[in-house]
Design a protein around this motif. Structure first.
Motif, PDB file in Angstrom:
ATOM      1  N   ASP A  35      37.911  -0.931 -32.185  1.00 56.60           N
ATOM      2  CA  ASP A  35      37.630  -1.488 -33.606  1.00 56.60           C
ATOM      3  C   ASP A  35      37.038  -2.561 -33.573  1.00 56.60           C
ATOM      4  OD1 ASP A  35      38.494   0.629 -34.934  1.00 56.60           O
ATOM      5  OD2 ASP A  35      40.399   0.029 -35.507  1.00 56.60           O
ATOM      6  N   HIS A  36      35.958  -2.944 -34.532  1.00 62.30           N
ATOM      7  CA  HIS A  36      35.240  -4.317 -34.616  1.00 62.30           C
ATOM      8  C   HIS A  36      35.737  -5.133 -35.596  1.00 62.30           C
ATOM      9  CE1 HIS A  36      32.259  -1.738 -32.655  1.00 62.30           C
ATOM     10  NE2 HIS A  36      31.577  -2.995 -32.372  1.00 62.30           N
ATOM     11  N   LEU A  37      35.688  -6.337 -35.260  1.00 59.92           N
ATOM     12  CA  LEU A  37      36.197  -7.656 -36.213  1.00 59.92           C
ATOM     13  C   LEU A  37      34.755  -7.967 -36.782  1.00 59.92           C
ATOM     14  CD1 LEU A  37      38.464  -9.575 -34.195  1.00 59.92           C
ATOM     15  CD2 LEU A  37      38.937  -8.734 -36.493  1.00 59.92           C
ATOM     16  N   LEU A  38      33.494  -7.663 -36.187  1.00 56.05           N
ATOM     17  CA  LEU A  38      32.487  -8.170 -36.770  1.00 56.05           C
ATOM     18  C   LEU A  38      31.333  -7.283 -36.426  1.00 56.05           C
ATOM     19  CD1 LEU A  38      30.670 -10.362 -38.118  1.00 56.05           C
ATOM     20  CD2 LEU A  38      30.526 -11.486 -35.920  1.00 56.05           C
ATOM     21  N   THR A  39      30.533  -7.058 -37.109  1.00 57.43           N
ATOM     22  CA  THR A  39      29.453  -6.246 -36.656  1.00 57.43           C
ATOM     23  C   THR A  39      27.756  -6.608 -37.127  1.00 57.43           C
ATOM     24  OG1 THR A  39      29.552  -4.829 -38.669  1.00 57.43           O
ATOM     25  CG2 THR A  39      30.381  -3.896 -36.799  1.00 57.43           C
ATOM     26  N   THR A  40      27.022  -6.347 -36.360  1.00 58.05           N
ATOM     27  CA  THR A  40      25.533  -7.009 -36.565  1.00 58.05           C
ATOM     28  C   THR A  40      25.306  -6.854 -38.168  1.00 58.05           C
ATOM     29  OG1 THR A  40      24.800  -6.574 -34.266  1.00 58.05           O
ATOM     30  CG2 THR A  40      22.892  -6.724 -36.004  1.00 58.05           C
ATOM     31  N   GLY A  41      24.462  -7.797 -38.615  1.00 57.96           N
ATOM     32  CA  GLY A  41      24.265  -7.857 -40.159  1.00 57.96           C
ATOM     33  C   GLY A  41      25.074  -8.255 -41.247  1.00 57.96           C
TER      34      GLY A  41
END
Length: 193
Positions: A35-41
């Motif tokens: 899972d991601h805590l932050l994604t591009t954009g």
């Protein structure tokens, strides 16, 4: 919370009030592997203190390949400093490589506590300096060492990482192709070094 308190006390002389202050503004979050805590954009609104697990920050280059910027394990802070400080759109992704538990600290709470507490301000300054030094050394190593020397240095300095991180991610972080890293490891296995 004890892990964070120990980490703070390692780098700055803090009072009970300082510890209560930071305890009042951090919140615990569990992140599942992949899972991601932050994604591009998106904007990065938090710093994350890793209580358990392993994470990476990365971007996708123009060729569509993932380029690892940093890894983080227990007692390390992860964030996209550019987005966090400048409140700009992130070009970085932060992803859990294992199930993780983190403490998160928002930008507004961070700004408040470092303005209120000189000891916490000092702690975060020291942590940022250490991160900057590590990044600067990594760049120097990439320009001044052979691939084998870079791997040896990383392996000797961070033995925990080598066991926890997939080879292709380690290769990306070190600026290698997975095939090149595989050759280095094979050579080391053959020579017993």
């Amino acid at each position: 919370m004890e892990r964070l308190f120990e980490h703070i006390n390692k780098f700055s002389e803090v009072s009970e009030e300082d510890l209560k202050l930071i305890e009042s503004v951090v919140s615990k979050k569990v992140i599942q592997k992949k899972d991601h805590l932050l994604t591009t954009g998106h904007k990065c609104h938090h710093k994350y203190f890793i209580l358990s697990g392993c994470m990476r920050s990365y971007f996708v280059n123009k060729k569509g390949a993932e380029q690892i910027v940093n890894f983080g394990i227990e007692n390390w802070w992860m964030t996209d400093y550019d987005s966090f400080v400048n409140e700009s759109i992130s070009h970085i992704n932060i992803q859990a490589l294992e199930n993780c538990e983190v403490l998160r600290l928002s930008k507004s709470d961070f700004d408040d506590i470092v303005s209120i507490s000189p000891a916490l301000n000092n702690y975060f300054r020291v942590i940022l300096e250490k991160r900057h030094i590590a990044d600067q050394r990594r760049i120097q190593y990439m320009f001044n060492m052979s691939g084998e020397e870079i791997f040896d240095h990383f392996n000797n300095s961070n033995p925990d990482f080598v066991q926890r991180i997939p080879q292709y991610m380690l290769a990306s972080y070190l600026g290698f192709t997975p095939e090149f890293l595989s050759k280095i490891r094979k050579k080391k296995a053959e020579t017993g070094s």
